[in-house]
Design a protein around this motif. Structure first.
Motif, PDB file in Angstrom:
ATOM      1  N   LEU A 112     -78.120  -9.732 -76.492  1.00 33.37           N
ATOM      2  CA  LEU A 112     -77.108  -9.365 -77.476  1.00 33.37           C
ATOM      3  C   LEU A 112     -77.387  -8.023 -78.133  1.00 33.37           C
ATOM      4  CD1 LEU A 112     -76.779 -12.864 -79.190  1.00 33.37           C
ATOM      5  CD2 LEU A 112     -75.447 -11.934 -77.275  1.00 33.37           C
ATOM      6  N   GLN A 128     -74.024 -19.865 -67.827  1.00 27.74           N
ATOM      7  CA  GLN A 128     -73.534 -19.048 -66.720  1.00 27.74           C
ATOM      8  C   GLN A 128     -74.376 -19.176 -65.448  1.00 27.74           C
ATOM      9  OE1 GLN A 128     -72.419 -15.050 -67.693  1.00 27.74           O
ATOM     10  NE2 GLN A 128     -72.139 -15.529 -69.891  1.00 27.74           N
ATOM     11  N   ASN A 135     -78.959  -8.797 -67.466  1.00 28.96           N
ATOM     12  CA  ASN A 135     -77.723  -8.322 -66.835  1.00 28.96           C
ATOM     13  C   ASN A 135     -76.602  -9.345 -66.922  1.00 28.96           C
ATOM     14  OD1 ASN A 135     -78.697  -5.762 -65.942  1.00 28.96           O
ATOM     15  ND2 ASN A 135     -79.870  -6.827 -64.351  1.00 28.96           N
ATOM     16  N   VAL A 136     -76.953 -10.597 -67.225  1.00 25.97           N
ATOM     17  CA  VAL A 136     -75.933 -11.632 -67.378  1.00 25.97           C
ATOM     18  C   VAL A 136     -75.253 -11.445 -68.723  1.00 25.97           C
ATOM     19  CG1 VAL A 136     -75.523 -14.116 -67.505  1.00 25.97           C
ATOM     20  CG2 VAL A 136     -77.227 -13.205 -65.908  1.00 25.97           C
ATOM     21  N   THR A 137     -73.958 -11.518 -68.711  1.00 25.34           N
ATOM     22  CA  THR A 137     -73.187 -11.272 -69.931  1.00 25.34           C
ATOM     23  C   THR A 137     -73.544 -12.304 -71.009  1.00 25.34           C
ATOM     24  OG1 THR A 137     -71.378 -10.411 -68.594  1.00 25.34           O
ATOM     25  CG2 THR A 137     -70.875 -11.005 -70.878  1.00 25.34           C
ATOM     26  N   GLY A 138     -73.835 -11.799 -72.198  1.00 23.40           N
ATOM     27  CA  GLY A 138     -74.120 -12.670 -73.336  1.00 23.40           C
ATOM     28  C   GLY A 138     -75.569 -13.080 -73.482  1.00 23.40           C
ATOM     29  N   TRP A 141     -81.798 -12.486 -77.881  1.00 26.13           N
ATOM     30  CA  TRP A 141     -81.655 -13.139 -76.582  1.00 26.13           C
ATOM     31  C   TRP A 141     -81.011 -14.514 -76.784  1.00 26.13           C
ATOM     32  CZ3 TRP A 141     -83.323 -10.906 -71.923  1.00 26.13           C
ATOM     33  CH2 TRP A 141     -84.044  -9.695 -72.065  1.00 26.13           C
ATOM     34  N   SER A 162     -81.327   2.089 -68.261  1.00 24.08           N
ATOM     35  CA  SER A 162     -80.615   0.931 -68.815  1.00 24.08           C
ATOM     36  C   SER A 162     -81.143  -0.358 -68.187  1.00 24.08           C
ATOM     37  CB  SER A 162     -79.122   1.079 -68.572  1.00 24.08           C
ATOM     38  OG  SER A 162     -78.855   1.109 -67.177  1.00 24.08           O
ATOM     39  N   ALA A 184     -76.380 -18.872 -73.359  1.00 19.85           N
ATOM     40  CA  ALA A 184     -75.512 -18.101 -72.456  1.00 19.85           C
ATOM     41  C   ALA A 184     -76.077 -18.104 -71.048  1.00 19.85           C
ATOM     42  CB  ALA A 184     -75.369 -16.676 -72.972  1.00 19.85           C
TER      43      ALA A 184
END
Length: 829
Positions: free
Chosen positions: A509, A484, A503-506, A476, A596, A480
């Motif tokens: 990991l 964002q 769900n937030v990109t990055g 985690w 998912s 990031a």
């Protein structure tokens, strides 16, 4: 190790022992420890057996040995352990051992008696000397101020009617606790016609019986009148006083005192010689008694074994029956031939058929003994039944570790067990008499694996003394999320708790390489996450464990020739268990793999699906996990319910049909013939089958008598127990989750209330080392006492219950009995 999976094959053998060689043959069998004798004289009392006189002689010798051993211990000495392996002595040596033992015992009695007599005499002389040398002085001198001499009369008053009476003295010694009562009684009984003086002896004297120093009170009583003297003597006798003659003149007293001292010196020299001779006798006892004790116990054991044999019609040989492992039969035959070679007639051994269930023999090693002990504590397995011990070696430490998972606690347990394993050959460790230590030492290999598995599960839980460790980088990323999400200072001030959105990109990991990600230890929903994980893990482990137990029952059915049980019991049981609870495990794993991160918020509830499965309904708010899920669930429930009548009625109806067919096709049975020593037994393995097949049948009536009601009763109990047990046992495995949670929370509380407080105090006071020493000591003591001992014992008992109730009852009956071979091993120890 081959016998670990199933008990060894055991045969019933008949031994024909020539009368002249019976003793050496049985003695050799005791040294080897191969056979368990059957009592062929069960209807004969112990006092009417053939070798009862020999057993009685051995018991009389043991009584003499006990006397000699007590004398050695009384002298403060210890008996050494016998060296080497001592065989049972020949019967002709019994008379020699008995004569030497009686001679030693008589010498000891005589020397002890002389020693006691000499000590008593010396004690009397020392008491007499203490009374004379105590310095009481004439009692009359204290009543006159002008100091009259010893020759002056006791009373000087003229006209006294008692002035012509002679004054007498009584001197002696009494125990201190009796002195006050003696003085009171003398005064009251003699009405004051005496003068008594009591003084404590200057030096304590050795007690002749106990040998301990004891103080004495000396007394001197002056009186007049014969009647008063008689009263005084009777009173002193009642108090067991030592009374001695007391000369009135000082010179006479000094002469007697010198004579007493001379006699004391002479007695001490004689007593010293007596004690030196006693030491020599005790030295001979120390040298001879240990081997005699071992040999006599072996001889008595041989005669007791011979008492279990019957005598042939010609009285020329003894007939014995014994259980012996098939692999040991050649060794047994060779040992009997060697032992009976001197008699000129060889002993004969051959295998005989038997309808009784043979005993169970499972050979163990140092490593497997503790695990086999866990299984045997539930019940000794039936003959050649599947043995759960090999699987318990893995499953028991693992289930314990699931409840006890912590790297630090497991490491401490592992090191403690490793120290015992490394020191297992040291005599001081093996011979320790502390019961708690012997319990731990006996299970040292079990503790070793429990600690090792606890380290493994501790890494899975990522807990070391309740603290998470970052061995690998976290999956985690807080940076990031901050970049964002636009977290400002005002936002951070208003929101003390921040959420990471996968769900937030990055942000997410990937999964942590091994175990739980350490970032979860910082989250407020840490407990909720672990509860969900451990609860589902407990269900998966429980269903897998129970299914494995049902599968092991297949090997029992195949081995005992009960192949109909594969179709009528094992298959319905697997369908019922896996169709309901195996499907629950499938739903858990399927949801883990298919749902998912994006759909986690709308993920369906497995619990609601499982409840709807039994109600044949659906919930519109709880979406399906896969297409056709409702049809699959309804089919599985119908199949599970359909297996219940098969499980209930299948075996009884099949056995009834089989019994009728046997009666129709029954023919004349061929005569039994004697089998060879290494030939297989005539009795089939199915003769020792389950209780349902033998209900109402015993012995020769098993083929002719069949009670359907009893068979049906047994099968009904089994069906109800299994079907209800699948539900209750699955819920019982949730103890893995509960105990794991309790252990983790206790570790967290102990860290927060002890170590965290100590670290804060050290930071505030500035002297970290001084504060942490007592804090760490308290933390270590509480960790060992609460988390290792108490929590470890709790997890051990719960793992024991899971194996006994939830696992072993699926295939293991535990209705057998152990093979207890006739052996001298205990006598040697």
């Amino acid at each position: 190790m081959g016998s670990m999976f199933r008990s060894e094959e055991v045969a019933l053998v008949q031994l024909f022992l020539p009368t002249a060689a019976a003793y050496p043959c049985v003695s050799q069998l005791g040294e080897l420890g191969l056979v368990e004798f059957r009592d062929l004289n069960a209807s004969v009392s112990a006092f009417q057996r053939r070798f009862v006189l020999d057993v009685r002689r051995c018991e009389e010798l043991e009584k003499t040995f006990t006397f000699l051993q007590e004398e050695v211990r009384r002298a403060g000495l210890a008996l050494p352990l016998p060296e080497g392996v001592l065989p049972a002595p020949p019967p002709r040596n019994l008379l020699r051992i008995q004569e030497e033992t009686d001679r030693l015992a008589q010498e000891l009695r005589d020397v002890r008696g002389n020693q006691q007599a000499l000590r008593a005499q010396l004690h009397e002389l020392q008491l007499h000397a203490a009374v004379l040398g105590q310095g009481h002085g004439p009692p009359v001198a204290a009543t006159y101020t002008d100091g009259p001499s010893e020759s002056s009369p006791l009373l000087q008053s003229l006209g006294d009617p008692h002035q012509d009476l002679r004054v007498n003295f009584v001197a002696g010694a009494v125990e201190p606790h009796k002195a006050a009562a003696l003085e009171r009684l003398l005064w009251r009984a003699c009405r004051g016609f005496l003068i008594a003086s009591f003084r404590e002896a200057e030096q304590p004297l050795e007690d002749p019986v106990t040998g301990e120093p004891a103080t004495w009170m000396t007394f001197l009583i002056s009186y007049w009148g014969e009647q008063i003297g008689q009263k005084i003597r009777k009173i002193t006798d009642c108090f067991h006083c030592h009374v001695f003659p007391f000369p009135e003149q000082g010179d006479a007293r000094r002469a007697v005192l010198q004579q007493l001292q001379q006699q004391s010196l002479e007695l001490q020299e004689v007593l010293g010689e007596t004690e030196r001779f006693l030491s020599q006798v005790l030295g001979r006892v120390q040298r001879l008694l240990p081997p005699w004790q071992v040999q006599m116990r072996k001889m008595k054991a041989v005669y007791l074994a011979l008492n279990q044999c019957s005598v042939s019609a010609t009285h020329k040989c003894l007939i014995a029956e014994a259980w012996c492992a098939t692999r040991d039969l050649p060794t047994l035959q060779q040992a009997l031939q060697e032992s009976s070679s001197e008699a000129g007639v060889s002993a004969v051994v051959h295998r005989i058929p038997c309808r009784d269930m043979p005993p169970t023999l499972i050979r163990t090693t140092r490593f497997t003994a503790s695990f086999q002990g866990i299984v045997d504590a539930y019940g000794v397995g039936r003959y050649q039944e599947v043995n759960p011990a090999p699987y318990t070696i893995i499953t028991f430490p693992f289930l314990f570790a699931v409840m006890f998972g912590d790297v630090g606690h497991g490491l401490l347990m592992f090191l403690f067990a490793l120290a015992m394993v490394l020191a297992e050959d040291q005599p001081g460790v093996k011979m320790a008499q502390n019961e708690i230590w012997r319990t731990f030492f006996g299970g040292r290999y079990l503790l070793l694996l429990m600690g090792l598995f606890s380290i493994y599960t501790g890494f899975i839980y990522n807990e070391c003394f309740s603290r998470a460790t970052a061995i690998f980088p976290s999956g985690w990323s807080v940076a990031a999320m901050a970049n964002q999400s636009g977290w400002s200072d005002a936002f951070l001030a208003e929101h003390p708790l921040l959420a990471l959105d996968p769900n937030v990109t990055g942000v997410f990991l990937g999964p942590y390489p091994f175990g739980i990600d350490p970032v979860w230890s910082l989250a407020v929903n840490h407990l909720s996450f672990l509860n969900s994980f451990k609860m589902k893990m407990s269900v998966i482990l429980g269903v897998t464990h129970m299914a494995f137990g049902v599968v092991l029952g297949i090997f029992n059915h195949v081995h005992f020739g009960q192949r109909h049980r594969l179709l009528l019991e094992t298959l319905p049981e697997l369908v019922f268990l896996l169709g309901l609870f195996g499907y629950l495990v499938f739903l858990v794993v399927y949801k883990w793999l298919r749902v998912s991160v994006a759909g986690a918020a709308s993920a369906p509830s497995i619990l609601i699906h499982f409840i709807n499965m039994f109600l044949f309904s659906s919930s519109p708010t709880n979406r399906l996990l896969f297409p056709g899920q409702e049809v699959v669930q309804a089919t599985l429930v119908v199949l599970a319910l359909a297996t219940v009548p098969v499980l209930l009625l299948g075996t009884p109806l099949f056995l009834r049909w089989q019994h009728r067919r046997r009666r129709r096709h029954a023919g004349p049975q061929p005569d039994e013939e004697k089998t060879g020593l290494l030939d297989p037994p005539d009795a089939p393995a199915s003769g020792w089958g389950s209780d349902e097949e033998k209900a109402g049948c015993s012995g020769d009536q098993e083929e002719d008598k069949f009670v359907l009601s009893e068979v049906f009763m047994h099968q009904a109990i089994h069906t109800i127990e299994f079907c209800l047990g699948c539900i209750s046992n699955t819920a019982s495995y949730l103890r893995l989750w509960a105990l794991s949670l309790a252990h983790a929370q206790l570790s967290e509380v102990l860290w927060a209330m002890v170590m965290r407080v100590g670290l804060r105090l050290g930071r505030e006071m500035g002297v970290v080392a001084v504060v942490l020493v007592p804090v760490f000591a308290a933390f270590a003591v509480l960790t060992v006492a609460i988390l290792l001992v108490m929590e470890g014992l709790s997890a051990f008992l719960h793992a024991l219950r899971l194996h006994w109730v939830e696992f072993q009852n699926k295939f293991y009956s535990g209705t057998g009995y152990k093979l207890n071979p006739f052996t001298f091993t205990v006598e040697d120890e």
